[in-house]
Scaffold this motif. Structure first.
Motif, PDB file in Angstrom:
ATOM      1  N   HIS A  93       0.777  -1.164  -0.076  1.00 38.58           N
ATOM      2  CA  HIS A  93      -0.001   0.055  -0.150  1.00 38.58           C
ATOM      3  C   HIS A  93       0.919   1.215   0.036  1.00 38.58           C
ATOM      4  N   LYS A  94       0.833   2.015  -1.057  1.00 37.29           N
ATOM      5  CA  LYS A  94       1.329   3.282  -1.155  1.00 37.29           C
ATOM      6  C   LYS A  94       0.861   4.263  -0.188  1.00 37.29           C
ATOM      7  N   SER A  95      -0.634   4.292   0.234  1.00 39.55           N
ATOM      8  CA  SER A  95      -1.257   4.988   1.251  1.00 39.55           C
ATOM      9  C   SER A  95      -2.015   3.850   1.987  1.00 39.55           C
ATOM     10  N   LEU A  96      -2.278   4.331   3.478  1.00 38.46           N
ATOM     11  CA  LEU A  96      -2.891   3.379   4.048  1.00 38.46           C
ATOM     12  C   LEU A  96      -4.303   2.867   3.752  1.00 38.46           C
ATOM     13  N   PRO A  97      -4.475   1.536   3.808  1.00 39.27           N
ATOM     14  CA  PRO A  97      -5.750   1.397   3.452  1.00 39.27           C
ATOM     15  C   PRO A  97      -7.111   1.749   4.372  1.00 39.27           C
ATOM     16  N   LYS A  98      -8.047   1.842   3.728  1.00 40.05           N
ATOM     17  CA  LYS A  98      -9.273   2.474   4.433  1.00 40.05           C
ATOM     18  C   LYS A  98      -9.997   1.399   5.261  1.00 40.05           C
ATOM     19  N   VAL A  99     -10.546   1.633   6.516  1.00 35.36           N
ATOM     20  CA  VAL A  99     -11.338   0.604   7.147  1.00 35.36           C
ATOM     21  C   VAL A  99     -13.015   1.128   6.722  1.00 35.36           C
ATOM     22  N   SER A 100     -13.793   0.113   6.157  1.00 33.25           N
ATOM     23  CA  SER A 100     -15.017   0.354   5.788  1.00 33.25           C
ATOM     24  C   SER A 100     -15.873   0.679   7.136  1.00 33.25           C
ATOM     25  N   GLY A 101     -16.956   1.285   6.861  1.00 30.46           N
ATOM     26  CA  GLY A 101     -17.874   1.739   7.858  1.00 30.46           C
ATOM     27  C   GLY A 101     -18.012   2.748   8.611  1.00 30.46           C
ATOM     28  N   ASP A 160     -21.549  -9.206  20.777  1.00 30.85           N
ATOM     29  CA  ASP A 160     -22.570  -8.625  19.830  1.00 30.85           C
ATOM     30  C   ASP A 160     -22.631  -7.168  20.221  1.00 30.85           C
ATOM     31  N   PHE A 161     -22.182  -6.666  21.387  1.00 32.92           N
ATOM     32  CA  PHE A 161     -22.401  -5.206  21.538  1.00 32.92           C
ATOM     33  C   PHE A 161     -21.348  -4.752  20.805  1.00 32.92           C
ATOM     34  N   LEU A 162     -20.078  -5.215  20.534  1.00 34.83           N
ATOM     35  CA  LEU A 162     -19.253  -4.613  19.622  1.00 34.83           C
ATOM     36  C   LEU A 162     -19.777  -4.677  18.318  1.00 34.83           C
ATOM     37  N   ALA A 163     -20.108  -5.951  17.798  1.00 34.04           N
ATOM     38  CA  ALA A 163     -20.580  -6.013  16.537  1.00 34.04           C
ATOM     39  C   ALA A 163     -21.536  -4.951  16.183  1.00 34.04           C
ATOM     40  N   ASP A 164     -22.423  -4.731  16.736  1.00 32.26           N
ATOM     41  CA  ASP A 164     -23.474  -3.622  16.833  1.00 32.26           C
ATOM     42  C   ASP A 164     -22.889  -2.240  16.526  1.00 32.26           C
ATOM     43  N   ARG A 165     -21.635  -2.103  17.046  1.00 30.75           N
ATOM     44  CA  ARG A 165     -20.943  -1.015  16.975  1.00 30.75           C
ATOM     45  C   ARG A 165     -19.843  -0.830  15.676  1.00 30.75           C
ATOM     46  N   GLY A 166     -19.853  -2.002  14.859  1.00 29.39           N
ATOM     47  CA  GLY A 166     -19.208  -2.035  13.831  1.00 29.39           C
ATOM     48  C   GLY A 166     -17.573  -2.916  14.160  1.00 29.39           C
ATOM     49  N   VAL A 167     -17.523  -3.193  15.404  1.00 28.06           N
ATOM     50  CA  VAL A 167     -16.216  -3.833  15.432  1.00 28.06           C
ATOM     51  C   VAL A 167     -16.524  -5.410  15.482  1.00 28.06           C
ATOM     52  N   ASP A 168     -16.590  -5.926  14.505  1.00 27.50           N
ATOM     53  CA  ASP A 168     -16.674  -7.375  14.100  1.00 27.50           C
ATOM     54  C   ASP A 168     -15.638  -7.972  13.217  1.00 27.50           C
ATOM     55  N   ASN A 169     -15.663  -9.247  12.856  1.00 28.66           N
ATOM     56  CA  ASN A 169     -14.415  -9.906  11.968  1.00 28.66           C
ATOM     57  C   ASN A 169     -14.065  -8.942  10.961  1.00 28.66           C
ATOM     58  N   THR A 170     -15.084  -8.370  10.186  1.00 32.43           N
ATOM     59  CA  THR A 170     -14.796  -7.997   9.084  1.00 32.43           C
ATOM     60  C   THR A 170     -13.732  -6.811   9.475  1.00 32.43           C
ATOM     61  N   PHE A 171     -14.239  -6.093  10.572  1.00 29.80           N
ATOM     62  CA  PHE A 171     -13.608  -4.849  11.089  1.00 29.80           C
ATOM     63  C   PHE A 171     -11.917  -5.304  11.561  1.00 29.80           C
ATOM     64  N   ALA A 172     -12.064  -6.412  12.107  1.00 30.10           N
ATOM     65  CA  ALA A 172     -10.666  -7.008  12.836  1.00 30.10           C
ATOM     66  C   ALA A 172      -9.951  -7.130  11.573  1.00 30.10           C
ATOM     67  N   ASP A 173     -10.348  -7.816  10.546  1.00 30.16           N
ATOM     68  CA  ASP A 173      -9.553  -8.327   9.340  1.00 30.16           C
ATOM     69  C   ASP A 173      -9.052  -6.928   8.860  1.00 30.16           C
ATOM     70  N   GLU A 174      -9.952  -5.938   8.700  1.00 28.81           N
ATOM     71  CA  GLU A 174      -9.443  -4.899   7.987  1.00 28.81           C
ATOM     72  C   GLU A 174      -8.211  -4.098   8.866  1.00 28.81           C
ATOM     73  N   LEU A 175      -8.375  -4.054  10.136  1.00 25.47           N
ATOM     74  CA  LEU A 175      -7.701  -3.553  11.200  1.00 25.47           C
ATOM     75  C   LEU A 175      -6.093  -4.120  10.818  1.00 25.47           C
ATOM     76  N   ILE A 176      -6.111  -5.354  10.647  1.00 24.24           N
ATOM     77  CA  ILE A 176      -4.816  -6.151  10.454  1.00 24.24           C
ATOM     78  C   ILE A 176      -4.293  -5.644   9.114  1.00 24.24           C
ATOM     79  N   GLU A 177      -5.034  -5.319   8.200  1.00 21.12           N
ATOM     80  CA  GLU A 177      -4.699  -4.814   6.965  1.00 21.12           C
ATOM     81  C   GLU A 177      -3.735  -3.391   7.263  1.00 21.12           C
ATOM     82  N   LEU A 178      -4.723  -2.521   7.973  1.00 22.25           N
ATOM     83  CA  LEU A 178      -4.326  -1.185   8.059  1.00 22.25           C
ATOM     84  C   LEU A 178      -3.088  -1.336   8.992  1.00 22.25           C
TER      85      LEU A 178
END
Length: 202
Positions: A22-30, A161-179
């Motif tokens: 990545h030349k620039s940092l990847p975005k986290v969706s959501g 579930d409380f975290l997932a409802d706020r956008g912190v779920d597996n997809t987020f965690a994957d994108e966080l690793i990427e970032l």
């Protein structure tokens, strides 16, 4: 010696830039906004009456590789394994109308490979949960901290579930690793460049 060192660093920087994904940092969706201060990154998201922040630091975020023993046997032309940064991260949920912040300390378990048989396994776990006074940078050790090791599973699932409802779920965690991996690599290249100018400086 310094000349050879500087030359080595130049080559190393070229190589690292070549494999930089990545030349620039990847975005986290959501709708997360990113702030970076050196090795610390903060993602912020506002939803109805709440502010959610996720903070992580890339230092020491690359797990030690199990391949160390086999390093000697490695053929010189083999590709090094891709380094992945899996930092611990802290989620803070701040409700506008209370003076308290719910703090959830999360991490990526190292033994992820063992869980593949289970259905829909989470790629991150919650380690600790506590309340902290909103707006105070120093957290108090006197505040009760719930360690999830001995937690009722139903309560733990509700917290996830409380975290997932706020956008912190597996997809987020994957994108966080990427970032985090991209940020770590960027900082590593910058470190090599700083080291090179430091070594060359007479």
């Amino acid at each position: 010696g310094d000349k050879a060192f500087a030359q080595f660093l130049s080559d190393e920087i070229k190589e690292e830039k070549k494999i930089q994904k990545h030349k620039s940092l990847p975005k986290v969706s959501g709708g997360w906004e990113l702030e970076v201060h050196g090795t610390e990154a903060k993602l912020v998201r506002k939803i109805a009456g709440e502010k959610i922040t996720v903070t992580f630091n890339i230092n020491n975020s690359i797990p030690p590789s199990a391949e160390d023993e086999t390093q000697e046997e490695q053929k010189p032309d083999e590709q090094e394994p891709d380094l992945t940064s899996t930092p611990n991260f802290v989620v803070e949920v701040i409700k506008d109308d209370t003076k308290q912040t719910l703090v959830l300390d999360c991490h990526y378990p190292e033994d992820e490979i063992g869980h593949e048989g289970e259905e829909e396994s989470d790629i991150f776990t919650i380690r600790e949960v506590s309340f902290q006074p909103t707006g105070e940078s120093d957290w108090k050790d006197t505040n009760y901290t719930l360690n999830t090791d001995s937690l009722d599973w139903a309560l733990y699932d509700h917290l996830m579930d409380f975290l997932a409802d706020r956008g912190v779920d597996n997809t987020f965690a994957d994108e966080l690793i990427e970032l985090s991996t991209a940020l770590e690599h960027q900082e590593y290249i910058k470190f090599l460049e700083d080291l090179k100018s430091f070594v060359k400086c007479q």
